[in-house]
Scaffold this active site. Structure first.
Site, PDB file in Angstrom:
ATOM      1  CD  GLN A 199      -2.643  -1.090   2.653  1.00 42.05           C
ATOM      2  OE1 GLN A 199      -2.539  -2.058   3.396  1.00 42.05           O
ATOM      3  NE2 GLN A 199      -3.373  -0.046   2.980  1.00 42.05           N
ATOM      4  CG  PHE A 230      -8.334  -5.808   4.131  1.00 43.93           C
ATOM      5  CD1 PHE A 230      -9.410  -5.238   3.475  1.00 43.93           C
ATOM      6  CD2 PHE A 230      -7.997  -7.112   3.816  1.00 43.93           C
ATOM      7  CE1 PHE A 230     -10.133  -5.947   2.527  1.00 43.93           C
ATOM      8  CE2 PHE A 230      -8.711  -7.831   2.873  1.00 43.93           C
ATOM      9  CZ  PHE A 230      -9.782  -7.248   2.225  1.00 43.93           C
ATOM     10  CD  GLU A 234      -0.397   2.560   6.430  1.00 38.90           C
ATOM     11  OE1 GLU A 234      -0.052   3.707   6.787  1.00 38.90           O
ATOM     12  OE2 GLU A 234      -1.526   2.101   6.659  1.00 38.90           O
ATOM     13  NE  ARG A 312      -8.091   7.434  11.726  1.00 39.30           N
ATOM     14  CZ  ARG A 312      -8.711   8.431  11.089  1.00 39.30           C
ATOM     15  NH1 ARG A 312      -9.997   8.644  11.290  1.00 39.30           N
ATOM     16  NH2 ARG A 312      -8.053   9.207  10.269  1.00 39.30           N
ATOM     17  NE  ARG A 344     -12.559  -1.567   4.633  1.00 37.41           N
ATOM     18  CZ  ARG A 344     -13.207  -2.296   3.723  1.00 37.41           C
ATOM     19  NH1 ARG A 344     -13.144  -3.614   3.766  1.00 37.41           N
ATOM     20  NH2 ARG A 344     -13.901  -1.706   2.765  1.00 37.41           N
ATOM     21  CB  ALA A 513      -6.089   7.502   6.442  1.00 44.88           C
ATOM     22  CD  GLU A 716      -9.552   3.600   7.231  1.00 46.49           C
ATOM     23  OE1 GLU A 716      -8.689   3.003   7.889  1.00 46.49           O
ATOM     24  OE2 GLU A 716      -9.569   4.842   7.101  1.00 46.49           O
TER      25      GLU A 716
END
Length: 756
Positions: A199, A230, A234, A312, A344, A513, A716
């Site tokens: 990703q 998902f 990353e 988050r 995710r 994100a 998401e």
């Protein structure tokens, strides 16, 4: 209609269905290709005393074994570079399944046999495996984050009623169809071409350059498509690619590293498990006056993405609700498990659970129903509409999506029917639950909110598009192609979609994100608009009119009257006049800021709103359960592609339902992960999809932010709509508190503990 708003299929949909879509492992093997296999730690914690490669090197086909001392640069794969995270364990192993070495051989079977032949000598140390133990010991990966507002002590003292509780939610395996894989091919003068299922191609480039101790311009990373990600590709994709690159650099031969499913699940991070503890003060109407809470995330053995996940989670702990006085502390804890990572929702799914548990406890204490308590605390109206960190919510829109979800489900009639059903059935119990969501869109790390794109128009009017976003099946490429097609007024078939490459668009942010369309769509639009403006200037010159009179539509260029030519004819004319038809576009999200010390600011460009209702049935004798119906309403702004967005909403909901009901990661007392494949780890199947599954994109959304064509993110947010299933299960069983995943065992225990 091919441009903005057209319901077009994902660009590779047919190739996926026929098997023609090429993934990295489908590529023909080049001459001299070596295959890699990892040596993984057999213990959860211990000092490394010896790791002898001789048994592997003695096997036929094994070419080399690489360990921590073989990196020409730094043996460090940390995403930020600030905290040491070794590619191969150096002195300590800190989780079962940690990478210790890489064996490369002439074929994959030989590489796997070589890795199995190596037996590390490790002096075992006591592992920390329980999150509660890490919290008690303040075993932290990072400083705590604290979000506060108002006078909590006074608010709690003045509240007529109080309640306290604690609960847990588990982690989640990404279980992408295509596992972690990379192929590194050496070129001239130390160059490397790396094909990576990632990703974040730029991070792969950076990590490889760090491990090899070379300039980033020597590393080119490409990704045409992934078979799912998902969030799991990353940061984890970076170290897998770095291992392959290290071996390719050392041997001078191409190296492929494809993890087996078991090795993938053992060595790569998951969704963070969380532990919640809270105390709330409220009145007889259910209105919350004060809240104290602890959110503790299990980060595993290293930092990885934990700071962002914790950020988050804490900023979404109130979700769509208002509490005048609060203090929430969020911890990123260290345990001897695999380093947990992006998934995710990135902490949002965990954060929004808090208020749902509190609402059930308040309802039990006051005799009110949960929906009354929910409505009493929604942001806006008589309540405040500002988050504790100072960003405004749209209370009217929150209420609207929730009301539409209730109406779609026929909530009142369904509630009555469920009551009648439960009265007649001695062993089955139905339940109903709802959920409302306000999810912030932007990266919490401010500098990541940027994107680049490269657009070429060729002399025949065909168009080549490249940008920093990656395609993992979510439909990003077709959406951005639609943006470019709209800018030029041409059919989307005119756009050639190309593989993401650090050699074409550098310094990109991850596709994560939920920002893929927002960032890359704007970057591509700016590049296309720059070319269109030049082309309009040429057309204006040809026809002796003002450039503002030139229109691009249906593959034609027009200027009133009978003046028209095809897009291709104008492209040809531009080349003849020596006008450049190539442009880069760069976009950075405006008007966002964050003070990490004060925990105040505007970290999100906008909020995506959604709501859901779920109906479930539970067998009181076994704890088995099923979601019978789901009604979802999701705010997508002005959807770029309703077909893609509906698919994202449905898929996200099912993935969220899997996390909350069936997907359970189990480590034994020694720290060994026992759920290592589909036989021991249950992801949702086709039979788990609710028989009644109604998905609606909110109509007439007041999309106020300057997003691309007024669209909103969809990757998401819908995952969190599955929280309605959790609420419905609690309603069916009478459980006020229920740990996740809500497995049959946990539901049966809740029923026997005094539920229905």
């Amino acid at each position: 209609m091919d441009g903005m708003g057209a319901a077009l299929r994902q660009d590779s949909a047919l190739r996926h269905a026929t098997g023609e879509a090429g993934f990295i492992d489908d590529l023909p093997e080049v001459p001299g290709l070596l295959h890699g296999a990892l040596v993984l730690s057999p213990v959860a914690h211990g000092r490394i005393e010896a790791l002898d490669p001789a048994p592997a090197l003695a096997l036929p086909g094994v070419v080399a074994v690489f360990g921590p001392g073989d990196a020409p640069g730094r043996n460090d794969i940390s995403a930020s570079g600030a905290a040491q995270e070794p590619l191969f364990a150096e002195h300590l192993v800190e989780h079962w399944g940690q990478a210790m070495a890489l064996v490369v051989a002439t074929d994959r079977d030989a590489a796997l046999a070589g890795a199995a032949a190596i037996t590390p000598v490790i002096h075992a140390l006591p592992p920390v495996l329980e999150l509660a133990e890490a919290v008690a010991a303040r075993s932290l990966l990072m400083p705590p984050q604290v979000l506060a507002r108002g006078d909590v002590v006074a608010g709690m003292a003045q509240a007529p009623l109080t309640a306290s509780g604690s609960f847990r939610c588990g982690g989640q395996e990404h279980f992408y169809l295509e596992g972690q894989i990379a192929i590194a091919t050496p070129g001239e003068d130390g160059d490397l071409l790396v094909l990576s299922s990632t990703q974040h191609p730029t991070e792969v480039q950076h990590i490889i350059a760090r491990v090899l101790g070379c300039a980033q311009n020597r590393i080119t990373v490409q990704c045409r498509r992934m078979g799912g990600a998902f969030g799991g590709k990353e940061s984890n994709a970076s170290w897998v690619a770095a291992a392959a690159a290290l071996a390719a650099h050392a041997t001078g031969r191409p190296v492929k590293l494809r993890l087996t499913r078991k090795a993938d699940m053992a060595a790569t991070g998951k969704r963070h498990p969380f532990l919640f503890r809270w105390t709330a003060g409220f009145d007889a109407t259910g209105r919350i006056a004060a809240l104290e809470a602890l959110l503790a995330a299990d980060g595993g053995h290293s930092l990885d993405m934990t700071p962002g996940v914790v950020f988050r989670a804490i900023t979404h702990a109130l979700n769509a609700y208002d509490v005048p006085a609060l203090r929430i502390e969020a911890l990123g804890c260290k345990t001897n498990t695999v380093s947990n990572t992006a998934f995710r929702g990135f902490g949002g799914p965990q954060g929004v659970l808090l208020m749902e548990e509190i609402f059930r406890s308040i309802a039990a204490a006051t005799g009110l129903d949960v929906e009354t308590v929910r409505a009493k605390n929604m942001a806006g109206g008589e309540n405040g509409d500002e988050t504790p960190y100072g960003q405004a919510l749209d209370g009217k829109l929150i209420r609207r999506v929730h009301a539409e979800a209730l109406a779609a489900s026929g909530w009142v009639e369904r509630r009555a029917a469920i009551a009648a059903f439960n009265a007649e059935h001695p062993t089955l119990r139905k339940g109903l639950g709802s959920f409302a969501l306000a999810f912030g869109i932007s990266f919490g790390v401010m500098h990541m909110n940027q994107a680049g794109a490269l657009v070429h128009v060729y002399e025949d009017g065909s168009i080549r598009l490249n940008h920093g976003g990656t395609e993992m099946g979510q439909g990003l490429f077709i959406k951005v192609a639609q943006v470019v097609a709209s800018a030029f007024g041409v059919p989307v078939e005119r756009i050639r979609i190309t593989a993401t490459s650090t050699g074409e668009v550098p310094n990109t942010s991850p596709t994560a994100a939920s920002t893929g369309s927002d960032l890359n769509g704007w970057a591509a639009h700016l590049a296309a608009s720059a070319i269109r403006e030049r082309m309009a200037g040429v057309a204006a010159e040809i026809w002796a009119v003002e450039a503002g009179e030139i229109g691009f539509e249906d593959g034609m260029v027009r200027a009133g009257g009978n003046r028209q030519m095809s897009f291709g004819e104008l492209a040809h004319a531009c080349i003849r006049r020596r006008v450049s038809l190539s442009a880069t576009g760069f976009y950075k999200t405006p008007d966002i800021h964050w003070d990490p010390v004060a925990m105040r600011g505007k970290p999100f460009f906008y909020f995506s709103y959604g709501a859901s209702v779920a109906e479930v049935v539970v067998d009181r004798l076994t704890g088995e359960h099923r979601c019978l119906g789901a009604w979802l309403v999701q705010d997508c702004g002005r959807s770029l592609n309703p077909a893609v967005d509906r698919g994202q909403i449905e898929g996200a909901f099912i993935q969220g339902m899997g996390w909350m009901t069936s997907e359970e990661l189990y480590w034994d007392r020694t720290g060994r992960l026992r759920s290592l494949g589909p036989s021991t780890y249950k992801i949702p199947g086709s039979r788990d999809v609710p028989p009644v599954f109604v998905t609606r994109i909110l109509e007439g959304s007041p999309a106020r932010a300057e997003t691309i064509f007024r669209s909103k993110a969809v990757g998401e947010p819908p995952l969190m709509l599955a929280t309605a299933v959790w609420n419905a299960l609690c309603d069916a069983t009478g459980a006020v508190s229920l740990d996740l995943p809500a497995s049959p065992e946990r539901l049966l225990a809740a029923i026997r503990a005094g539920g229905r």
